[in-house]
Design a protein around this motif. Structure first.
Motif: not given
Length: 344
Positions: A198-220
């Motif tokens: 299989f093909t392999v790739n990676s993604v390396y983000p910085g600080a990830i911000l934006g819309e929460y899909l659930n309240k739990k995402h605000s608690e990390t």
């Protein structure tokens, strides 16, 4: 548009209840793919099947499977059955300053899933969520230009320095950065040594911000705009600058890294806007002039890290029809709308 896997194929996403993973699942589902998500606790993640992805669940296009511990050999053997693609987003982010308690486990979380994928002939593509921290320490005096073979060796050296581990508050973050470094390096070593089907790739983000899909995402620990909103100055002072990546852009890059047949053995920067907390505060004040936010923080600056984002930006346009990264204004607006919804 030609894709590596046809619509209707199953995509495995680890840590499907997480911030990036849930957005990635959403984008795959909206494009006509089926998603199997791994979670540590199905009951606590039932908001995915009972709410946000309920329609997809009822149609048999979304399901959750239990994987209690990533750092166990054969942990994913059943989860990969019949899937065409794997997106490995989940990680172990304990910030334990003792490297023996975190780094080997993060690495094993990657290699055990690679082993499972290697044993499943249906897998065509594997994408790993790394971090800018795997390439360089994001401090304002670091002028590294990040290329395909750039690694955060300094973090690894510091993480494995002799004990005591718990006397320096910074060692937890150092161990985290070292874990991400060693895990992605193990990924590419695996590809070199095993030459998977299989093909392999990676993604390396910085600080990830934006819309929460659930309240739990605000608690990390990574919910930076919620931390600013709550006025937790001490939690912010250790980060003088960052590179923001909108969670929707980050998810789209994962989707593109799976679907685009021209993307092979790529390390894709999930970058965006160079900023600091005061920039975000200024936008928050403009959006919500009636609210009282904390004063600007002292000592803020700008990162000097650089990388080639040509491929990432081309993928955003090809697969999302957008030119450039989402603006910081749009990201903060989405994030604040979520905060007003879940945690007013």
């Amino acid at each position: 548009m030609t894709t590596t896997i046809p619509k209707g194929s199953w995509v495995l996403i680890t840590g499907a209840n997480g911030f990036v993973a849930s957005h990635t699942a959403k984008q795959f589902l909206e494009r006509g793919y089926k998603v199997r998500g791994t979670v540590r606790d199905i009951h606590k993640s039932s908001w995915l099947t009972d709410d946000i992805f309920k329609t997809y669940t009822e149609r048999g296009e979304f399901e959750l499977v239990h994987v209690a511990d990533l750092a166990v050999e054969h942990a994913f053997d059943e989860a990969v059955r019949g899937v065409s693609a794997v997106v490995h987003v989940a990680s172990i982010g304990t910030f334990d300053p003792n490297p023996y308690n975190s780094i080997p486990q993060v690495v094993l979380g990657v290699t055990s899933l690679l082993d499972a994928a290697l044993g499943e002939p249906s897998v065509k593509v594997f994408v790993y969520t790394s971090s800018v921290a795997a390439t360089a320490t994001p401090t304002t005096d670091n002028t590294t230009h990040i290329g395909p073979d750039t690694w955060n060796d300094i973090a690894v050296q510091l993480a494995w320095a002799p004990p005591p581990y718990d006397q320096d508050p910074a060692r937890g973050m150092i161990a985290y950065m070292a874990g991400k470094t060693e895990a992605e390096r193990a990924l590419w070593k695996y590809v070199k040594d095993k030459t998977p089907h299989f093909t392999v790739n990676s993604v390396y983000p910085g600080a990830i911000l934006g819309e929460y899909l659930n309240k739990k995402h605000s608690e990390t620990a990574y919910s930076w705009i919620k931390i600013i909103y709550d006025g937790k100055r001490e939690a912010l002072m250790g980060t003088a600058a960052t590179i923001s990546n909108d969670v929707k852009d980050c998810a789209l890059l994962h989707v593109a890294a799976i679907l685009d047949p021209e993307v092979r053995n790529a390390r894709i920067p999930g970058w965006g806007q160079y900023c600091n907390w005061n920039d975000i505060l200024a936008i928050m004040r403009r959006l919500y002039p009636e609210k009282q936010f904390i004063d600007d923080l002292p000592g803020m600056g700008r990162l000097q890290l650089t990388t080639d984002c040509t491929q990432a930006l081309a993928l955003l346009e090809k697969w999302g029809g957008q030119k450039g990264w989402k603006s910081l204004e749009e990201t903060v607006a989405d994030n604040m709308e979520s905060i007003m919804k879940w945690c007013p």
